[in-house]
Write an enzyme that holds these catalytic residues in place. Structure first.
Site, PDB file in Angstrom:
ATOM      1  N   ASP A  72      43.026  31.109  34.724  1.00 19.41           N
ATOM      2  CA  ASP A  72      42.131  31.790  35.663  1.00 19.41           C
ATOM      3  C   ASP A  72      42.355  31.198  37.057  1.00 19.41           C
ATOM      4  OD1 ASP A  72      40.173  33.755  36.175  1.00 19.41           O
ATOM      5  OD2 ASP A  72      38.595  32.264  36.163  1.00 19.41           O
TER       6      ASP A  72
ATOM      7  N   ARG B 277      43.736  35.274  47.072  1.00 11.09           N
ATOM      8  CA  ARG B 277      42.567  34.405  46.986  1.00 11.09           C
ATOM      9  C   ARG B 277      42.864  32.981  47.455  1.00 11.09           C
ATOM     10  NH1 ARG B 277      39.033  35.902  41.553  1.00 11.09           N
ATOM     11  NH2 ARG B 277      38.919  38.147  41.925  1.00 11.09           N
TER      12      ARG B 277
END
Length: 486
Positions: free
Chosen positions: A236, A292
């Site tokens: 993740d 991100r």
């Protein structure tokens, strides 16, 4: 019921309910520093370090990086004064104490065979102890965690002088803790784990549902500093901070080979993250990154003097009206002409994000990169923060020259580490939980967080928690009395 007793009940409840509402453990605006003051402090520290380097050109120690110069060039050997590091942070995480003032704990055993009763000498045994602890490592080691490493408050993980990899298994979780420093550690190939009991202190353990496979996960944590780490190849995020986490600095680290690098904020509806304040400084965002860096929600994010060398989609993104102050970064756009914008407002119409305060100052745009600023009265809002000129991107090479783990390779490469093997894409769990792919599922903390085992003690309650429980009990008893008098 007599009318006077009814009136007394109503009066008592009237005074107690506001008190209960004011006892929330979540940080509020009065608990937080003025972000402009913190930005100015970063700029002062940086200006002083660069001027010191210029005034002593013959010094072999001074680099101009205010963090490194603080502990490397203090006049004493850092090996005999390790805890000086705790005085050297900048930005919103500058008050993180870590294990300052506590004893040195030397990790001598790289195994992780029992997550409930860890063996003395292991990293897990070290991080769950109560009180301040400065954790170091006796030798190079690869630590393959069978379950999440639940770090207690007031801990420093100090990997200086050796080559330490937390890789190939579960990784590092900071849940409802404070004052943690993670320094000079490789964190990579992290995978989901869970559905198991895991210790969080020497006397308590809890059931952990399946985790997401983050490298470093912050959940309701504050006063956290991550410095000189190398992060890559996790299932993740490499660093995720959610659910009211704040007072965070991520500095001098090297990020590579990953899709969703850094998530700061739980979701658009979670207003508790409005108190999030994060400094991202002197990092290098390297090979194989997609997006991100970071992706922000609600809070205030100071992104200063970082080197963005690659992205495939965008570098900095956000939703739910975060404030983004980008100063002195170098953004090198990819060759794809459709991916040259640094910024991305996620799933938000321009009529909404046009009022968000996103500012670029002193940034260097390379290869067609461009930053789309927004917000009204930007010059007024940032006037205080700009009272000391931020250092331009011309200093990025100097400030990020040592980004990553000191004394080792910046890039974790294919992640091959002695003692740890990887299968397939490098996301396969060995002897632990997780399915080796992106199906991390959920937040990894269960519906009620830690569920303590039948033989474990309850966790010590913070003052705010005791206050809330006590007031809730009093309110409940008075309510019952009012509704059902004796």
């Amino acid at each position: 019921m007599p009318s006077f007793l009814h009136s007394i009940c109503i009066l008592i409840l009237f005074f107690l309910l506001p008190f209960l509402a004011s006892s929330s453990p979540l940080p509020n605006s009065t608990d937080l520093p003025d972000p402009d003051d913190v930005v100015r402090h970063v700029q002062r520290r940086l200006d002083l370090a660069l001027r010191s380097k210029d005034s002593q050109p013959s010094s072999s120690c001074l680099t101009g990086n205010p963090i490194d110069d603080c502990w490397m060039c203090s006049g004493s050997d850092w090996r005999s004064d390790r805890q000086r590091l705790a005085d050297c942070a900048i930005g919103f995480g500058r008050n993180a104490l870590g294990g300052k003032g506590g004893p040195i704990y030397v990790v001598t055993d790289s195994s992780d065979l029992d997550a409930v009763n860890p063996k003395p000498g292991t990293l897990r045994h070290a991080v769950i102890q109560e009180g301040p602890l400065w954790i170091v490592f006796s030798a190079d080691m690869a630590i393959h965690l069978a379950e999440e490493l639940i770090v207690n408050s007031y801990k420093t993980l100090d990997g200086r002088g050796v080559n330490v990899h937390v890789a190939g298994g579960a990784c590092i979780t900071l849940q409802s803790v404070s004052h943690v420093i993670i320094h000079n550690i490789h964190v990579h190939h992290c995978v989901p784990a869970g559905n198991a009991n895991v210790a969080s202190s020497p006397t308590q353990y809890g059931w952990r549902s399946k985790s997401d496979g983050d490298g470093i996960s912050l959940y309701g944590a504050r006063d956290v500093w991550v410095d000189h780490c190398a992060l890559s190849y996790c299932t993740d995020g490499l660093i995720d901070a959610i659910m009211g986490s704040t007072a965070i600095t991520v500095s001098n680290s090297y990020f590579s080979h990953h899709n969703e690098v850094m998530l700061l904020g739980h979701n658009d509806d979670y207003v508790g993250d409005s108190a999030m304040q994060v400094t991202i400084a002197f990092n290098r965002f390297g090979e194989g990154l997609v997006q991100r860096m970071p992706r922000c929600r609600h809070g205030y994010f100071h992104i200063v003097n970082n080197d963005y060398r690659q992205w495939e989609m965008y570098a900095i993104g956000g939703s739910a009206n975060p404030t983004i102050n980008s100063q002195g970064n170098r953004y090198i756009a990819p060759s794809d002409p459709n991916a040259r914008e640094v910024t991305k407002r996620v799933d938000t119409d321009e009529s909404v994000w046009a009022g968000w305060n996103w500012r670029t100052e002193g940034d260097l745009m390379v290869n067609g990169a461009f930053f789309v600023p927004s917000g009204e009265a930007l010059e007024v809002k940032y006037e205080k923060a700009s009272s000391l000129e931020p250092k331009s991107a011309s200093f990025v090479d100097l400030l990020t020259q040592n980004a990553g783990v000191l004394g080792g390779p910046r890039d974790n490469g294919d992640g091959t580490v002695p003692g740890v093997t990887y299968g397939g894409s490098g996301m396969t769990t060995i002897g632990g939980g997780g399915d080796g792919n992106s199906n991390g599922g959920g937040l990894g903390f269960g519906g009620l967080g830690m569920v303590f085992g039948s033989h474990a003690d309850l966790p010590p309650l913070q003052c705010s928690s005791v206050l809330i429980l006590s007031t809730t009990l009093i309110v409940t008893l008075f309510s019952l009395l009012c509704l059902h008098p004796l």
